[in-house]
Design a protein around this motif. Structure first.
Motif, PDB file in Angstrom:
ATOM      1  N   LEU A 187      -8.013  -4.658  11.091  1.00  0.00           N
ATOM      2  CA  LEU A 187      -6.684  -4.091  10.695  1.00  0.00           C
ATOM      3  C   LEU A 187      -6.257  -4.521   9.372  1.00  0.00           C
ATOM      4  O   LEU A 187      -5.904  -3.367   8.601  1.00  0.00           O
ATOM      5  CB  LEU A 187      -5.500  -4.409  11.865  1.00  0.00           C
ATOM      6  N   ARG A 188      -6.566  -5.550   9.133  1.00  0.00           N
ATOM      7  CA  ARG A 188      -6.110  -6.320   7.762  1.00  0.00           C
ATOM      8  C   ARG A 188      -7.211  -5.429   6.671  1.00  0.00           C
ATOM      9  O   ARG A 188      -6.475  -4.993   5.758  1.00  0.00           O
ATOM     10  CB  ARG A 188      -6.379  -7.583   7.718  1.00  0.00           C
ATOM     11  N   ASP A 189      -8.356  -5.279   7.034  1.00  0.00           N
ATOM     12  CA  ASP A 189      -9.408  -4.634   5.921  1.00  0.00           C
ATOM     13  C   ASP A 189      -9.350  -3.155   5.996  1.00  0.00           C
ATOM     14  O   ASP A 189      -9.531  -2.490   5.073  1.00  0.00           O
ATOM     15  CB  ASP A 189     -10.623  -5.048   6.189  1.00  0.00           C
ATOM     16  N   GLU A 190      -8.957  -2.354   7.308  1.00  0.00           N
ATOM     17  CA  GLU A 190      -8.935  -0.923   7.354  1.00  0.00           C
ATOM     18  C   GLU A 190      -7.637  -0.365   7.505  1.00  0.00           C
ATOM     19  O   GLU A 190      -7.611   0.655   6.935  1.00  0.00           O
ATOM     20  CB  GLU A 190      -9.826  -0.767   8.528  1.00  0.00           C
ATOM     21  N   HIS A 191      -6.484  -1.046   7.735  1.00  0.00           N
ATOM     22  CA  HIS A 191      -5.306  -0.464   7.716  1.00  0.00           C
ATOM     23  C   HIS A 191      -4.212  -1.428   7.473  1.00  0.00           C
ATOM     24  O   HIS A 191      -3.399  -2.071   8.117  1.00  0.00           O
ATOM     25  CB  HIS A 191      -4.906  -0.022   9.246  1.00  0.00           C
ATOM     26  N   PRO A 192      -4.028  -1.999   5.943  1.00  0.00           N
ATOM     27  CA  PRO A 192      -3.409  -2.885   5.614  1.00  0.00           C
ATOM     28  C   PRO A 192      -2.121  -2.610   5.712  1.00  0.00           C
ATOM     29  O   PRO A 192      -1.305  -3.741   5.700  1.00  0.00           O
ATOM     30  CB  PRO A 192      -4.099  -3.224   4.020  1.00  0.00           C
ATOM     31  N   THR A 193      -1.675  -1.676   5.884  1.00  0.00           N
ATOM     32  CA  THR A 193      -0.156  -1.373   5.919  1.00  0.00           C
ATOM     33  C   THR A 193       0.495  -1.585   7.288  1.00  0.00           C
ATOM     34  O   THR A 193       1.693  -1.830   7.779  1.00  0.00           O
ATOM     35  CB  THR A 193       0.255   0.076   5.532  1.00  0.00           C
ATOM     36  N   VAL A 194      -0.422  -1.942   8.516  1.00  0.00           N
ATOM     37  CA  VAL A 194       0.034  -2.233   9.610  1.00  0.00           C
ATOM     38  C   VAL A 194       0.175  -3.619   9.867  1.00  0.00           C
ATOM     39  O   VAL A 194      -0.633  -4.609   9.575  1.00  0.00           O
ATOM     40  CB  VAL A 194      -0.790  -1.620  10.843  1.00  0.00           C
ATOM     41  N   VAL A 200      -4.701   3.175  16.052  1.00  0.00           N
ATOM     42  CA  VAL A 200      -3.695   3.186  14.773  1.00  0.00           C
ATOM     43  C   VAL A 200      -4.027   4.255  13.692  1.00  0.00           C
ATOM     44  O   VAL A 200      -3.130   4.702  13.278  1.00  0.00           O
ATOM     45  CB  VAL A 200      -4.188   1.775  14.158  1.00  0.00           C
ATOM     46  N   ALA A 201      -5.404   4.565  13.688  1.00  0.00           N
ATOM     47  CA  ALA A 201      -5.685   5.972  12.838  1.00  0.00           C
ATOM     48  C   ALA A 201      -4.960   7.047  13.236  1.00  0.00           C
ATOM     49  O   ALA A 201      -4.622   7.994  12.416  1.00  0.00           O
ATOM     50  CB  ALA A 201      -7.142   6.099  12.935  1.00  0.00           C
ATOM     51  N   ARG A 202      -4.644   7.453  14.520  1.00  0.00           N
ATOM     52  CA  ARG A 202      -4.284   8.440  14.900  1.00  0.00           C
ATOM     53  C   ARG A 202      -2.776   8.597  14.655  1.00  0.00           C
ATOM     54  O   ARG A 202      -1.946   9.412  14.524  1.00  0.00           O
ATOM     55  CB  ARG A 202      -4.725   8.769  16.351  1.00  0.00           C
ATOM     56  N   LEU A 203      -2.047   7.249  15.268  1.00  0.00           N
ATOM     57  CA  LEU A 203      -0.746   7.338  15.422  1.00  0.00           C
ATOM     58  C   LEU A 203       0.124   6.428  14.205  1.00  0.00           C
ATOM     59  O   LEU A 203       1.472   6.703  14.095  1.00  0.00           O
ATOM     60  CB  LEU A 203      -0.179   6.711  16.732  1.00  0.00           C
ATOM     61  N   ARG A 204      -0.617   5.915  13.368  1.00  0.00           N
ATOM     62  CA  ARG A 204       0.099   5.048  12.409  1.00  0.00           C
ATOM     63  C   ARG A 204       1.186   4.176  12.744  1.00  0.00           C
ATOM     64  O   ARG A 204       2.426   4.526  12.118  1.00  0.00           O
ATOM     65  CB  ARG A 204       0.680   5.954  11.172  1.00  0.00           C
ATOM     66  N   PRO A 205       1.061   3.479  13.545  1.00  0.00           N
ATOM     67  CA  PRO A 205       1.965   2.446  13.864  1.00  0.00           C
ATOM     68  C   PRO A 205       2.660   1.281  12.480  1.00  0.00           C
ATOM     69  O   PRO A 205       1.766   1.186  11.787  1.00  0.00           O
ATOM     70  CB  PRO A 205       1.617   1.629  15.221  1.00  0.00           C
TER      71      PRO A 205
END
Length: 200
Positions: free
Chosen positions: A68-75, A43-48
């Motif tokens: 993911l909710r905490d670290e990449h909330p836009t996913v 997710v960090a590399r490819l930004r789905p």
């Protein structure tokens, strides 16, 4: 273009999903991974935009959804599982998943679920939502859930005590409480019922 990450430990299932989604003009599968541990780096590399996560893969899809909710909330997360258990639905919702579908969902319905979740909507399997509302939420505390999980595979009270850093008496107390709450007669029955309902 909706960028999708697929996480499932069954290569055949993962490959079939990727092939199916690859037929859509507005969806691109940017990553396929086989364990929960691989999800966050990908997710960090490819930004789905959307991540489809299996529940029972190494690395636990529900725990990954919460991270993911905490670290990449836009996913946006869709839990996609073979096991349509009401407890999984409740736990997925708490983990921030925007969708919950079972793997025997028709392909066109899965595609539409991805589009809807990407658009900011929530998608829940209707039969599972109905069953979940009938059964209600898990009556177990987090510690009771941990104790039942520790003995679910045939572990002993001593095993559970060692694993959870508790005394054997404390483990017995939690098991007794869990047996009462599940209306079962033994700790093995309580663990089986809790697992069947997705509470573990």
């Amino acid at each position: 273009m909706i960028k999708v990450l697929l996480a499932d430990d069954q290569a055949l299932v993962r490959g079939a999903m990727a092939a199916m989604l690859g037929l859509e003009t507005d969806i691109e599968v940017v990553a396929e991974v086989g364990t929960g541990d691989e999800v966050l780096p990908a997710v960090a590399r490819l930004r789905p935009d959307v991540a489809l996560l299996d529940v029972q893969m190494p690395g636990d899809g529900l725990s990954v959804a919460a991270r993911l909710r905490d670290e990449h909330p836009t996913v946006r997360v869709i839990i996609c599982t073979t096991f349509g258990r009401p407890g999984y639905l409740a736990r997925a919702t708490r983990a921030g998943a925007a969708g919950f579908v079972v793997k025997d969902t028709p392909p066109e319905q899965l595609v539409e679920s991805i589009r809807r979740v990407h658009a900011g909507l929530r998608v829940i399997d209707p039969a599972l939502a109905a069953e979940s509302s009938v059964l209600g939420t898990s009556p177990l505390t987090e510690r009771e859930r941990q104790v039942l999980s520790a003995i679910a595979g045939g572990g002993t009270i001593a095993d559970a005590a060692r694993r959870l850093f508790l005394s054997q008496g404390t483990v017995r107390n939690h098991l007794s409480s869990a047996i009462g709450k599940t209306g079962t007669r033994t700790s093995a029955e309580a663990a089986r019922l809790a697992d069947d309902r997705g509470w573990l």
